[in-house]
Each structure stands twice: as structure tokens, then as C-alpha cells.
Design a protein around this motif. Structure first.
Motif, mmCIF file in Angstrom:
data_model
loop_
_atom_site.group_PDB
_atom_site.id
_atom_site.type_symbol
_atom_site.label_atom_id
_atom_site.label_comp_id
_atom_site.label_asym_id
_atom_site.label_seq_id
_atom_site.Cartn_x
_atom_site.Cartn_y
_atom_site.Cartn_z
ATOM 1 N N CYS A 199 0.811 -1.229 0.000
ATOM 2 C CA CYS A 199 0.000 0.000 0.000
ATOM 3 C C CYS A 199 0.833 1.263 0.000
ATOM 4 C CB CYS A 199 -0.927 0.006 1.213
ATOM 5 S SG CYS A 199 -0.063 -0.011 2.805
ATOM 6 N N GLY A 200 2.140 1.158 0.308
ATOM 7 C CA GLY A 200 2.995 2.335 0.297
ATOM 8 C C GLY A 200 2.898 3.140 1.584
ATOM 9 N N ILE A 201 3.639 4.249 1.624
ATOM 10 C CA ILE A 201 3.687 5.130 2.794
ATOM 11 C C ILE A 201 3.275 6.527 2.355
ATOM 12 C CG2 ILE A 201 5.158 6.062 4.629
ATOM 13 C CD1 ILE A 201 7.049 3.659 4.073
ATOM 14 N N ARG A 202 2.438 7.168 3.141
ATOM 15 C CA ARG A 202 1.986 8.513 2.796
ATOM 16 C C ARG A 202 3.144 9.499 2.895
ATOM 17 N NH1 ARG A 202 -3.230 9.426 6.472
ATOM 18 N NH2 ARG A 202 -1.671 8.807 8.020
ATOM 19 N N GLN A 203 3.114 10.522 2.041
ATOM 20 C CA GLN A 203 4.186 11.507 2.026
ATOM 21 C C GLN A 203 4.286 12.230 3.362
ATOM 22 O OE1 GLN A 203 3.694 14.550 -0.936
ATOM 23 N NE2 GLN A 203 5.529 15.690 -0.312
ATOM 24 N N SER A 204 3.173 12.484 3.995
ATOM 25 C CA SER A 204 3.168 13.214 5.264
ATOM 26 C C SER A 204 3.802 12.414 6.402
ATOM 27 C CB SER A 204 1.733 13.597 5.645
ATOM 28 O OG SER A 204 0.918 12.422 5.741
ATOM 29 N N ASP A 205 3.893 11.071 6.243
ATOM 30 C CA ASP A 205 4.486 10.243 7.293
ATOM 31 C C ASP A 205 5.990 10.070 7.138
ATOM 32 O OD1 ASP A 205 2.024 9.835 8.476
ATOM 33 O OD2 ASP A 205 1.607 8.021 7.314
ATOM 34 N N LEU A 206 6.553 10.488 6.016
ATOM 35 C CA LEU A 206 7.978 10.259 5.763
ATOM 36 C C LEU A 206 8.905 10.963 6.756
ATOM 37 C CD1 LEU A 206 8.109 10.296 1.848
ATOM 38 C CD2 LEU A 206 8.336 8.340 3.381
ATOM 39 N N PRO A 207 8.607 12.181 7.236
ATOM 40 C CA PRO A 207 9.542 12.831 8.175
ATOM 41 C C PRO A 207 9.794 12.043 9.453
ATOM 42 C CG PRO A 207 8.069 14.453 7.231
ATOM 43 C CD PRO A 207 7.560 13.122 6.789
ATOM 44 N N THR A 220 8.710 5.470 -2.116
ATOM 45 C CA THR A 220 7.382 4.927 -1.839
ATOM 46 C C THR A 220 6.310 5.696 -2.596
ATOM 47 O OG1 THR A 220 5.839 4.330 -0.057
ATOM 48 C CG2 THR A 220 7.079 6.387 0.204
ATOM 49 N N LYS A 221 5.228 4.989 -2.907
ATOM 50 C CA LYS A 221 4.098 5.593 -3.619
ATOM 51 C C LYS A 221 2.823 4.884 -3.218
ATOM 52 C CE LYS A 221 2.301 6.422 -8.310
ATOM 53 N NZ LYS A 221 1.003 5.758 -8.042
#
Length: 718
Positions: A75-83, A126-127
């Protein structure tokens, strides 16, 4: 006088207590979770499976120490969770302590990526399905860092498929003690394959693959949507699958299952040297010495001493009955009623094995050395004074007895190396159906003698290039002494399967099944390196067109979706690469290509051995994409590897065979005889003299199939 290395304490009082730095705390915690590349892989595999991935691809370099990459389609990782992705105790699977009692996921603490970022260079691409593009982020010590100095540390948009790709580089670069303890990269790679194999069996509906960086084919590959039995057969071999039993054990209460288990285990017919035990509790790969000992006790009265079974056990239990937080790496779990559950499972296994004990199978060969001697023939021999086979055996035993009585140490029959004046092979053991075959065998023996008489030493060429010297020393360092000795002193028994490239050789009292194509590929690579810059030439008359040969091979290949070039453009590009390097190919490898594109000669690696020229189009085509033309060492090595692949015995697979006529069958049989002769009388004798066998051949290409002392033990039990 105090030793300078001993700590000196002030006599005035105790040393002060200090708060450790945050970076030191995190590095210590990382050492508890990430022991080696395989443990890092286990954590990331579990994350991919939690993300719902149906395909997982792993790429490894230097046993995972230089590179370990895991790509999934989850399902990937949301951009907002990357930090905060690589910070400690950041997770999407827990919110309160009570969630531990109903945990159904693999991970829950959020320490895997954090621990890896403290001991390696970590990057993530990730996407999600809803995002327009993928994002790439780099981490160090749990925080985002820029990819290059002077850049921003914010995740950068990039191209990518749905899912996540995690890349770990230079593992343990900042912990030199740990790194120095893991220098054996082949062992680390074997551990990685072991972890992947276990998860591939438990998750049979997920596709797994693993390969070394730069390799064209994976060392482990499983399809998706397969069954557990199919996965076991594919990964552990047919020998396990044919003796595999299955049992389902469960306990219900109030119309609901308290626990259930599924077991795949081998019958009494299967005997391995070491027990293979796979244990999954609530889909988590764990270890339990108590459960393992209980299952070993089941087999202790069934299998002979020293033999071991294969067991795959998956237990599903109420999460409220399991404590998953008892080990930093989740290697162990504790659950309620463990002894009772284990007892029920072992009882079920014992009953299932007992059901099949009446059908225990012993495989044997009924005809070994030709036709069975008829009673009339035996009587004729007695009248003529010729001893029968049984009388000869008695005479041998009497000779042994006399030898022991005369003070000479008696050699037990099981340790005797049986030899023959004719050095019998498999072909000589079959009855002669046609008298002309006898003449053929006699002429082949004479040809063998002539070949051995006129064969010359293959001298090592003088070469002062650092790259070639380095490659030659690499072969010497990688030489496996015992395997090389086996090949030096072997006796050729025969070709077991020409299509699968399997042959039998004998060394001492042991019989080995070898993949002669794999041995030949390594032999020809070493011969090419040995003669570097001083090859004999195999002239082609008339010289074929380079463009036409490559066009034949490209037309037979399926076009990859990753390239936008047409087949004609691919042909032109490969021809251009080879034409631009004509002087180097001629000087170093004796591969002569004229200015107008005609292939005039090929390097001749071994006198009296001619490669299958039907594979010439494939060989020339592969030189374009498979050879690394930008690095000298890698260029020479990859070219010689491709040349060795071209030289190995076997038919071409460029295009399917059309309708076959009777004449074609006769030609094929003649070609097969010629190939068999080359394998027996040229390849194997050359291996005796020149092959420095590497350890990698022991993984799958050389297998011991019989040992005389072990066979005696089998018949003693019977």
C-alpha cells in the motif's frame, strides 16, 4: 604498578552517573535488533507483508553488507508520514497498551527502520495508489538527511511504482567490530536465502525473488497464488515433497476455535542429516526449543540414528493468549497452554506417521550390470572350471581372512574401492544389441588414447595487466581444496541425463552426481583467463554477417517492456558496440570482425573441442548488454563469462524445433553421440588438470548420491 589499560577509580567515592547521549542510546538499541543482514531483511519483509504486498523482490550485494534492497507492491507510505518514518517508536499498528493483546500484525514497536538508520545508510522510495508520483527520502540516525550536501532533506518526488522500495547500503559502517565479525559474505547470503525461503513457504500466495546485484537470474524465485505443498516442493526439492504428510489439529470451545494448527511433515521414508523445522505462531516466524524437542522425540523411535525430518508447523491462536513482546527481535513468543497444545500436535503427528508405516518404501536398482546370468549358463561355467559370481565373492572373503591371519591389516569390504581393468562406464553396463557397437566402442577407446597422446599443455599467457592479475588471483583464493581434489582424482562413470547435463563420477568410495554444464562453464572461464591475449583462433569459413547473426537472436527474444527501442534499433546498437571495439576484441580475445561486419574468427579455448555454433547468434547478442564495457576488470570478467557460457555443452534454445523427419532424428542422434564423446574424453580429463573448483559449485552442482560404507549400513538394517 598498575596496567595502563586498567581503569583507575578515585578512592574518594563512586563514579558519577551520567545520562547517555541520545545517539549512543539508539545505536545500542539498534545492535539488539539488527544482528546481521538477515535480521534486517526479516524486519523489512514483515513490513512488506503487513502492507499487503503480493510480490517482494530482494537484491543483495556482498551478503547484504554493501547493499540490501527490498521492493514490494504494497500500500505504500503517505508523504506526510515520511519525516518521522525512521524515528523510534513510530508505528501505525499500536495506539494504546491494550492493543498488544489483540495484535495481528508482524510489527508493532516501530523500531526496525529506526535501528537500521543508525547502523547503515537508509533510503526509501514509496508511492500510494492515490498519489500522483513516488517520493524518495534519505535517513541517518532516525532523521531525514539530504541526498547530496547542500540539498534540502525534504523527500523528493520521483518516478516509481505503487509500493515501497527500501535500500540499505554499507550496513554496520559505523560499528567496525560488528562488521569485522561478518566478513564471510557467502554465509550471510545463505542466511538471507534461508529467511526468504521460510517466509515464502508460509506466504505461498505471495511471489518472492532474491538475486545478487548484477546477476541476470534470481537464486530464489516463487510464483504467486501457489499452495504450501507446491512451495515446499519448489524450495526444498522433490525428495521432500514425495514423502510429505499433512495434518490439521485444532481445539474448539463454544462453537469457536480456541486454537488451530496446520502441519506438513515427512514420513519415515525421508531421512535428512539435519532437522529442518519451520515454526510460525500467528504468522510470525519464531523459535521454540521446547516444541522442537517434542517433535524430535516423535521421530526418535522411527528414524535411524543420525537421521532427521522436515517439519513445517503453523499455529493460529487467540492473540490475547500470546505475549509477543518477550524478545527484541520477536524471535520468541510465549503463549498459554503451550505444553497441552504441543502434546496434541505431537500425538497427531505420531498417529499419522503410524498410518503410513506399513507402506515404507526402499528404492533399489534391479539391474546393475547387464543381463542376469541364467542357471544353464552357471552350470556351463562350472563344467568348464570358470568360477561363478558367488564363488568369486567367497574367494575374496577367504583372501581377506588369509591376509588378516598373516599379519596384514584386513580391509573391510565396505572400504574397498572397486576398480576394473576396463574402467567400466554406464554405457558399457548395458547389453550389446548390435555387434557394430563393439567396433564403435573399440574405435572410441583408440581415439581417446590418441587424444590423450596429442593433447598439449595449456600454458598460462604472460599478462601484466593489473585487472587480469587480480582475476587470476581471485580464482586461486576461491579454490576449494576437497572439491578440486575430487575432480583431479575422479573416475568417470557415465552421463546420467544428457538433456539435464547430469553425469556421475566416482571418488574413493563415494559416488557424485555433477552438473557437467556448470563445471564446464567454470572450466572455460578459467581457461579463457589462463590464455588471455594469446588465444588460438577458430576460423569461420565463409565468415557470416555480424548483423544477420545478431538479428536472428534478437528476433527470437521477447522485447522487454522496459525498453522503448524497436528490434531493429536494438540490433543496430549492439552491432555498433561490437564494431567500435574491434581492435580490443581482436587483440585480447582473438575475436576478429572485419570492417564490413563479417565474423572471421572466434577464440578457441580448448583444442579438439568445438562449441555448438548454433549458439553463436545468442553469444554475440549477449555481448552487447551483458558485458560491462566501462570498467576494465568487469569488462574482461563479463566477456569471459559470456564466452564460457557459449562453450558449455548443450543445444541452443533460440527457437523451437520444427517438425522433425527421420533424417533429422538420425542427425540428432549422431550429434548426441559426438557431444557425449566430447564430454567424457575431453571435458572431464581437462577438468582433472586445470579446474580450480570454487566452493559455489557445492551449492547445487555437485551432490554425493552414494557412499559405500553407508550402503553397507542400509543393508545391515534390512
Amino acid at each position: 604498578m598498575n596496567n595502563v589499560n586498567e581503569p583507575v577509580y578515585e578512592p574518594s567515592g563512586p563514579a558519577p552517573i551520567r545520562r547517555l547521549q541520545e545517539s549512543l542510546i539508539n545505536r545500542i538499541a539498534a545492535g539488539e535488533i539488527i544482528h546481521r543482514p538477515a535480521s534486517a531483511l526479516k524486519e523489512l519483509l514483515e513490513n512488506s507483508l503487513d502492507a499487503g504486498a503480493t510480490a517482494i523482490r530482494v537484491t543483495v550485494k556482498d551478503g547484504g553488507l554493501k547493499l540490501l534492497q527490498i521492493q514490494d507492491n504494497g500500500c505504500g507510505i503517505r508523504q506526510s508520514d515520511l519525516p518521522i518514518l525512521a524515528e523510534r517508536f513510530t508505528t501505525s499498528k499500536l495506539s494504546t497498551f491494550s492493543d498488544l493483546s489483540k495484535l495481528t500484525t508482524y510489527g508493532f514497536r516501530g523500531e526496525a527502520l529506526a535501528s537500521i538508520s543508525h547502523v547503515a545508510h537508509l533510503s526509501v522510495v514509496t508511492k500510494t495508489k492515490t498519489s500522483a508520483c513516488a517520493h524518495k527520502a534519505h535517513y541517518s540516525d532516525g532523521k531525514l538527511v539530504p541526498a547530496q550536501p547542500g540539498q534540502s532533506e525534504e523527500p523528493k518526488p520521483c518516478a516509481g511504482n505503487d509500493g515501497t522500495t527500501i535500500t540499505i547500503e554499507n550496513l554496520f559502517f559505523n560499528t567496525p567490530t560488528r562488521l569485522s565479525a561478518l566478513r564471510n559474505t557467502s554465509d550471510e547470503y545463505a542466511r538471507i536465502l534461508d529467511v526468504l525461503t521460510k517466509y515464502a513457504i508460509h506466504n505461498a500466495k505471495v511471489s518472492f525473488s532474491c538475486k545478487k546485484a548484477g546477476s541476470s537470474s534470481p537464486d530464489l524465485s516463487t510464483p504467486s497464488a501457489s499452495t504450501t505443498r507446491q512451495a515446499i516442493k519448489m524450495l526444498y526439492g522433490h525428495s521432500i515433497e514425495k514423502d510429505l504428510l499433512q495434518a490439521t489439529v485444532n481445539e474448539s470451545a463454544n462453537n469457536s476455535k480456541v486454537w488451530s494448527s496446520e502441519v506438513y511433515f515427512t514420513s519415515a521414508n525421508y531421512q535428512a542429516k539435519k532437522m529442518i523445522f519451520l515454526l510460525f505462531i500467528n504468522s510470525r516466524l519464531v523459535e521454540s526449543s521446547r516444541i522442537k524437542r517434542a517433535i524430535e522425540n516423535v521421530y526418535s523411535g522411527i528414524l535411524p540414528k543420525g537421521a532427521a525430518p522436515f517439519v513445517y508447523l503453523s499455529i493460529k491462536i487467540d492473540p490475547r493468549s500470546v505475549d509477543v513482546n518477550v524478545h527484541p527481535t520477536k524471535k520468541e513468543v510465549h503463549f498459554l497452554d503451550e505444553e497441552e497444545i504441543t502434546t496434541q500436535i505431537c500425538d497427531s503427528l505420531q498417529a499419522k506417521i503410524a498410518e503410513g508405516s506399513h507402506s515404507r518404501v526402499f528404492e533399489y536398482q534391479t539391474l546393475l550390470t547387464g543381463e542376469i546370468e541364467a542357471p544353464s549358463q552357471r552350470n556351463d561355467k562350472k563344467r568348464k572350471g570358470v568360477p561363478t559370481e558367488s564363488e568369486t565373492a567367497i574367494d575374496e572373503d577367504q583372501d581377506d581372512t588369509q591376509a588378516s591371519g598373516s599379519g596384514i591389516k584386513k580391509v573391510q569390504p565396505r572400504h574397498k574401492v572397486r576398480t576394473s581393468l576396463k574402467d567400466r562406464t554406464l554405457d558399457s553396463m548395458f547389453p550389446v544389441a548390435n555387434p557394430s557397437q563393439i567396433d564403435g566402442e573399440t574405435s572410441s577407446l583408440k581415439s581417446k588414447e590418441k587424444t590423450e597422446v596429442r593433447s598439449k599443455d595449456i600454458k598460462e599467457s604472460e599478462c601484466f595487466l593489473t585487472s587480469v592479475t587480480r582475476l587470476r588471483s581471485r580464482i586461486a583464493k576461491g579454490k576449494h581444496k576437497l572439491l578440486t581434489e575430487i575432480l583431479e582424482k575422479h573416475t568417470f562413470v557415465g552421463i546420467a541425463d544428457i538433456n539435464r547435463c547430469l553425469s556421475l563420477i566416482q571418488y574413493s568410495t563415494k559416488l557424485y552426481l555433477v552438473n557437467h554444464a556448470a563445471l564446464a562453464e567454470e572450466l572455460f572461464y578459467q581457461l579463457g583467463l589462463r590464455q588471455f591475449g594469446d588465444f588460438s583462433r577458430l576460423k569461420l569459413e565463409p565468415p557470416p554477417s555480424l548483423h544477420e547473426l545478431i538479428k536472428i537472436a534478437v528476433d527470437a527474444e521477447e522485447t522487454s517492456e522496459e525498453t522503448t527501442l524497436s528490434k531493429s534499433e536494438i540490433v543496430d546498437r549492439i552491432v555498433g558496440i561490437l564494431q567500435s571495439r574491434r581492435p580490443m576484441l581482436s587483440e585480447y580475445f582473438s575475436l576478429n570482425i572485419s570492417e564490413d561486419g563479417l565474423v572471421q574468427s572466434l577464440p578457441l579455448l580448448l583444442r579438439d573441442y568445438t562449441p555448438n555454433l548454433d549458439k553463436l547468434p545468442l553469444f554475440l547478442m549477449r555481448l552487447g548488454p551483458q558485458v560491462n564495457w566501462m570498467s576494465e576488470t568487469e569488462c574482461f570478467e563479463s566477456f569471459l563469462r559470456e564466452l564460457a557460457y557459449f562453450y558449455i555443452p548443450g543445444p541452443t534454445i533460440i527457437e523451437p524445433i520444427p517438425n522433425i523427419s527421420g533424417d533429422d532424428i538420425e542427425e540428432d542422434e549422431a550429434g548426441s553421440k559426438a557431444e557425449r564423446w566430447q564430454i567424457q574424453h575431453i571435458l572431464f580429463p581437462t577438468m582433472r588438470r586445470y579446474l580450480a573448483a570454487p566452493k559455489s559449485l557445492l551449492d547445487r552442482d555437485v551432490v554425493q548420491v552414494a557412499n559405500l560404507p553407508d550402503l553397507y549400513k542400509v543393508f545391515e538394517r534390512c
